[in-house]
Design a protein around this motif. Structure first.
Motif, PDB file in Angstrom:
ATOM      1  N   MET A   1       0.794   3.748  -3.106  1.00  0.00           N
ATOM      2  CA  MET A   1       0.485   5.400  -2.744  1.00  0.00           C
ATOM      3  C   MET A   1       1.604   6.404  -3.141  1.00  0.00           C
ATOM      4  O   MET A   1       1.850   7.108  -3.997  1.00  0.00           O
ATOM      5  N   ILE A   2       3.006   5.395  -3.770  1.00  0.00           N
ATOM      6  CA  ILE A   2       4.041   6.863  -3.700  1.00  0.00           C
ATOM      7  C   ILE A   2       4.265   7.103  -4.905  1.00  0.00           C
ATOM      8  O   ILE A   2       4.313   7.840  -5.961  1.00  0.00           O
TER       9      ILE A   2
ATOM     10  N   LEU B   1       1.203  -1.529  -0.394  1.00  0.00           N
ATOM     11  CA  LEU B   1       0.315   0.140   0.051  1.00  0.00           C
ATOM     12  C   LEU B   1       1.063   1.301   0.149  1.00  0.00           C
ATOM     13  O   LEU B   1       0.751   2.094  -0.849  1.00  0.00           O
ATOM     14  N   GLY B   2       1.707   0.974   0.518  1.00  0.00           N
ATOM     15  CA  GLY B   2       2.745   2.272   1.192  1.00  0.00           C
ATOM     16  C   GLY B   2       3.844   2.911  -0.689  1.00  0.00           C
ATOM     17  O   GLY B   2       3.510   3.676  -0.996  1.00  0.00           O
ATOM     18  N   ALA B   3       3.831   1.528  -0.743  1.00  0.00           N
ATOM     19  CA  ALA B   3       4.687   1.964  -2.324  1.00  0.00           C
ATOM     20  C   ALA B   3       3.964   2.152  -3.083  1.00  0.00           C
ATOM     21  O   ALA B   3       3.895   3.407  -4.181  1.00  0.00           O
TER      22      ALA B   3
END
Lengths: 837, 121
Positions: free
Chosen positions: A17-18, A13-15
């Motif tokens: 978003m980035i 999810l973090g990746a």
């Protein structure tokens, strides 16, 4: 090592978003626009108007810049270098994007910022020679600066001005203050050079004195033969006011030249069509569609209430936001001048100093200074007077531009080449002439300075304490032929050497007048000289139809003791349509016996009409639509029957009142023809129908239309007419209007437009100015726009309301910063020599 | 460290770091700030995400507050008009981006840190 499922989800999810933010940031300007440090919010710092002290590289001494309460800048310097450097800085602070767009337009390089959709326009402009001439002009100025005082003055002004602009660019970049348009388009400003100012000058010259009328004339002649002279007469069939005289006997030589058109074949007509199609620039390009509607008049002291001359200027140009003008006062030991200038060109174009006032309108003479030739070109050689010469090739903007001795080759089919001679391509320093005018003090100096003026052809109205004058300065070519009688220069000419330009009209013979007995001069784009003028001067195609000038002439001729207020009222609030005033009485007479009740209803309005195109007038609406429909019934079938339409429908489909109908073009000749036909009572040779019949048809259709549109009967003119102020790039969200106002094509406040489909004009008097020579500080003016190009600024469009209401702002002309009353100051900037901090 | 302390500590340090990063103009560096400080002080991904999200939002808010006072909303409204978006929504997007940048760093860094410690043990 084993990841838990929730950890995997978290990392993914973090990746994602980035990745999403990076993707949005790379394919749209959104992330960079919203960056709190470098994005648009930083531009709010430019919305504060407060006193400040700044250090600017390149200054020799302190400069004081006062912005008065109306937003106008007054720059006080101790030398010319500092004056123009500060001007460049201040102009860039307010108009950087507009200036650079103008320069890119002039350099034929718009597509570098605005994308490939501008490739065709860039190509056309590069072909015309504009970018090449800008370079040649500047090189010529540099070369002659040591021997020519005007050129020397130009070098000082342009180099300092460029440095001022670049100082601001450096400051804005360092502080993330580039205008939001740069941020929206993700482009960076380029460093300014004097060449860019000459490019702006070329764009303005092309906007004012550059036309394809000769191509249209040849295409018309190709279809209509000699009947074209009835459609487009050399001299107007209706009375005209020629400010420079020559009202005597018709000069037969001039008439013979005008009616000696070189016949072109289908191949050449095809080339003409091809070039004419390229002609229309994007609508927002600086004054792309300049109507022939400017106004200027000057009255002498013995006719004014002040006892001294009053000068009135109202140049009509296309509107844009930011506006075409930047208003400023420049003061140093050599200059003390007030007026308006173009962003990118540091010379006051219309204004006044302690001694004189001046204003400009287009002369529109001599086929807009643009001539076309059919020249034979084989391989890399062109034919001229029995010999072959090598074509000169230039590579500009990635395009090969070929020139013969006559000018650039605009189109070619086999060995048949259409070559253009445009006076805008003559090497000249017209910018320098304006710089010279800024600090002179009397008529003789003014007239002498204008001897170096080439293009655009302009009527320079002049006033000082005791003199009123007007001179139509420019380089007007004289045509000659080895066969005796030259061909009509308002059409394509043979380019084999038989016909040639043998020189120019001598300076003492160009249109001019000083202190006329009448006590006033009007020069509002009408033909300047009458039928006895001994030089070929063009036909009715280019000059204004003259109805506006006649209205202004009649007013000035029948009034006396004009006050400043009278002049403002005449310029901004007089909606009298002179053409209506002269033709409606005939219309009423022709239709008075009609038994048609619809016609009688229309007549009931027209009989009580004062010929004012007021917003609340219903008669004005009836007149407008009746005229337009009558025009259509008369000319359109005629042009169809002769094969011009539909062949060239996409190029030229005319309508009345200067092309006021949507998606049509105007031709002053046809409006003059129409008025003449109404007065004489028949429409021959264009229609076999009687004028009564044509008028009845037009009136009935008009009433049907307006009653269908407004069943409640409220078909006042304000529903069909007003003004629109488009943003520079045509973005509707930051445009203003449409706003209802009175007027029409024939009134001073106006440009063509109106009628159905919100076809409202986006052009008009781009600057209205009334200068009181009794007390120059008691002068007034306003332009529809604002000093800032930032749409969030309160100074973006703040003058529009004044302009719409015909309210003039005082022009604070204050000779020293110390004398500036505090109550009139918005803010003061002290500029000191330094490092740009 | 108790979760509330780690939350507050992460928030405060990230806030300061994000403010400095925003001032530098290198907005994307907030990703690293969020990753580093959440990994240093948080054991819970959820807490780290929320604290860094808020730190990014507040850092932007504190940074642009003086600009709002002198008319930044006018600029955003005009930019929004041109783009066909309400200026307030643009403002909200700006704050959201400023929060999501460090928060996304936290989402990646905290699980990796946990795995790293597990491996050490």
């Amino acid at each position: 090592m084993k990841f838990k499922k929730k950890d995997v989800i978290s990392v993914v999810l973090g990746a994602l978003m980035i990745l999403l933010i990076l993707t949005i940031g790379s394919v749209t300007p959104l992330v960079s626009l919203l960056n709190p440090e470098s994005g648009v919010v930083q531009n709010s710092k430019n919305l504060i108007y407060k006193n400040q002290t700044i250090k600017i590289p390149g200054l020799y001494d302190q400069v004081t810049v006062i912005q008065d309460k109306n937003g106008i800048y007054h720059i006080y310097a101790s030398n010319d270098h500092d004056l123009f450097l500060a001007l460049g800085y201040i102009q860039a602070k307010n108009r950087l994007f507009q200036m650079e767009v103008f320069a890119l337009t002039g350099l034929g390089n718009l597509s570098s910022w605005l994308g490939s959709s501008f490739n065709l326009y860039d190509r056309f402009w590069t072909l015309t020679g504009g970018p090449l001439t800008a370079e040649n002009d500047w090189q010529s100025v540099l070369l002659n600066a040591s021997v020519n005082s005007i050129d020397a003055q130009t070098v000082v002004a342009l180099e300092a001005y460029s440095q001022g602009i670049n100082d601001y660019i450096a400051y804005a970049k360092a502080n993330n203050l580039l205008p939001i348009t740069f941020k929206l388009l993700s482009v960076q400003p380029f460093n300014w050079t004097p060449l860019d100012s000459f490019a702006v000058q070329e764009v303005m010259a092309s906007s004012l004195e550059f036309g394809d009328d000769a191509l249209l004339f040849s295409m018309l002649y190709n279809k209509l033969g000699n009947s074209v002279y009835q459609l487009i007469p050399t001299f107007s069939p209706v009375p005209q006011y020629y400010y420079a005289g020559y009202n005597g006997e018709l000069n037969q030589y001039v008439l013979k030249v005008s009616e000696n058109t070189y016949p072109v074949n289908q191949t050449v007509a095809g080339l003409a069509y091809q070039v004419a199609k390229m002609w229309d620039p994007p609508s927002w390009v600086v004054n792309a569609h300049v109507p022939e509607n400017s106004n200027e008049w000057v009255v002498s002291g013995n006719r004014s209430a002040t006892g001294k001359p009053i000068l009135v200027g109202g140049p009509v140009l296309s509107f844009s936001l930011p506006a075409i003008w930047f208003q400023v006062q420049l003061v140093d030991p050599n200059y003390d001048v007030y007026g308006v200038m173009l962003p990118g060109a540091p010379a006051i174009i219309i204004g006044f100093n302690n001694h004189i006032a001046w204003t400009l309108t287009d002369t529109e003479a001599i086929s807009w200074g643009t001539f076309f030739w059919m020249q034979e070109v084989k391989g890399n050689n062109y034919y001229w007077k029995g010999s072959w010469y090598p074509v000169k090739s230039y590579h500009i903007n990635g395009i090969r531009v070929n020139w013969t001795n006559l000018g650039p080759i605009m189109a070619q089919n086999g060995s048949a080449a259409l070559v253009m001679t445009w006076m805008g391509n003559k090497i000249s320093n017209d910018l320098g002439v304006l710089l010279r005018i800024m600090n002179i003090s009397n008529w003789e100096q003014f007239r002498t300075a204008l001897e170096s003026w080439y293009v655009p052809y302009q009527n320079f109205a002049f006033a000082d304490n005791n003199t009123i004058a007007d001179i139509s300065a420019g380089y007007y070519p004289v045509f000659n032929s080895t066969n005796g009688l030259p061909y009509n220069p308002s059409a394509i000419m043979p380019g084999n050497g038989v016909e040639y330009i043998s020189g120019s009209i001598p300076y003492n013979m160009i249109a001019q007048i000083v202190n006329p007995a009448s006590g006033f001069i009007v020069s509002s784009n009408q033909r300047q000289v009458g039928p006895s003028y001994p030089y070929w001067y063009g036909n009715t195609m280019s000059f204004s139809a003259g109805f506006r000038a006649m209205m202004e002439f009649n007013y000035l001729n029948t009034h006396d003791n004009y006050t400043i207020n009278d002049m403002e009222e005449l310029q901004s609030k007089n909606y009298t349509d002179y053409e209506a005033a002269t033709t409606v009485p005939y219309i009423i007479r022709y239709l008075s016996n009609s038994s048609n009740s619809t016609v009688q209803e229309a007549l009931s309005y027209l009989k009580n009409w004062n010929y004012n195109m007021n917003e609340n007038s219903k008669a004005a609406t009836i007149w407008f639509f009746t005229y337009e429909l009558l025009f259509n019934e008369t000319f359109i079938p005629y042009l169809y029957s002769h094969g011009f339409l539909p062949d060239y429908k996409d190029l030229f489909y005319p309508s009345g009142l200067g092309g006021s109908w949507p998606d049509t073009q105007g031709l002053p000749s046809l409006d003059e023809d129409m008025a003449y036909m109404i007065e004489k009572g028949n429409a021959s040779p264009f229609s076999n129908e009687t004028m009564s019949y044509l008028l009845q048809e037009a009136v009935v259709r008009t009433m049907d239309y307006v009653q269908e549109e407004y069943p409640n009967g409220n078909f006042t003119w304000g529903h069909f007419y007003g003004f629109y102020f488009p943003s520079l790039l045509g973005i509707s969200a930051i445009s203003v209007g449409p706003l209802s106002r009175g007027g029409d094509y024939n009134t001073p406040n106006d440009a063509s437009g109106g009628g159905p489909e919100s076809n409202w004009p986006s052009g008009g008097q781009s600057w209205i100015m009334v200068v009181n020579l009794k007390n120059i500080s008691d002068s007034f003016g306003v332009y529809p726009g604002g000093q800032s190009e930032d749409p969030a600024s309160p100074l973006y469009a703040n003058y529009i309301d004044y302009w719409m209401n015909g309210t003039y702002l005082p022009l604070y002309y204050i000779n020293s910063s110390g004398a500036f009353p505090r109550s009139l100051i918005m803010d003061t900037i002290i500029m000191l020599p330094g490092d740009g901090s | 460290m108790r979760p509330i302390f780690s939350f507050v500590l992460t928030f405060i340090i990230s806030l300061a770091a994000n403010y400095i990063i925003i001032s530098s103009g290198y907005w994307y560096l907030e990703i690293i700030s969020g990753a580093v400080f959440s990994a240093l002080f948080c054991r819970s991904t959820a807490l780290g995400f929320i604290s860094t999200l808020l730190s990014g939002i507040f850092a932007a808010l504190i940074y642009v507050y003086p600009l709002i006072q002198i008319g930044a909303m006018n600029i955003l409204n005009v930019t929004g008009k041109i783009a066909g978006i309400n200026g307030s929504i643009l403002f909200a997007i700006m704050l959201l981006i400023s929060g999501l940048l460090p928060a996304s760093g936290a989402l990646i860094a905290i699980p990796l840190k946990i795995q790293f410690y597990k491996k050490q043990k």
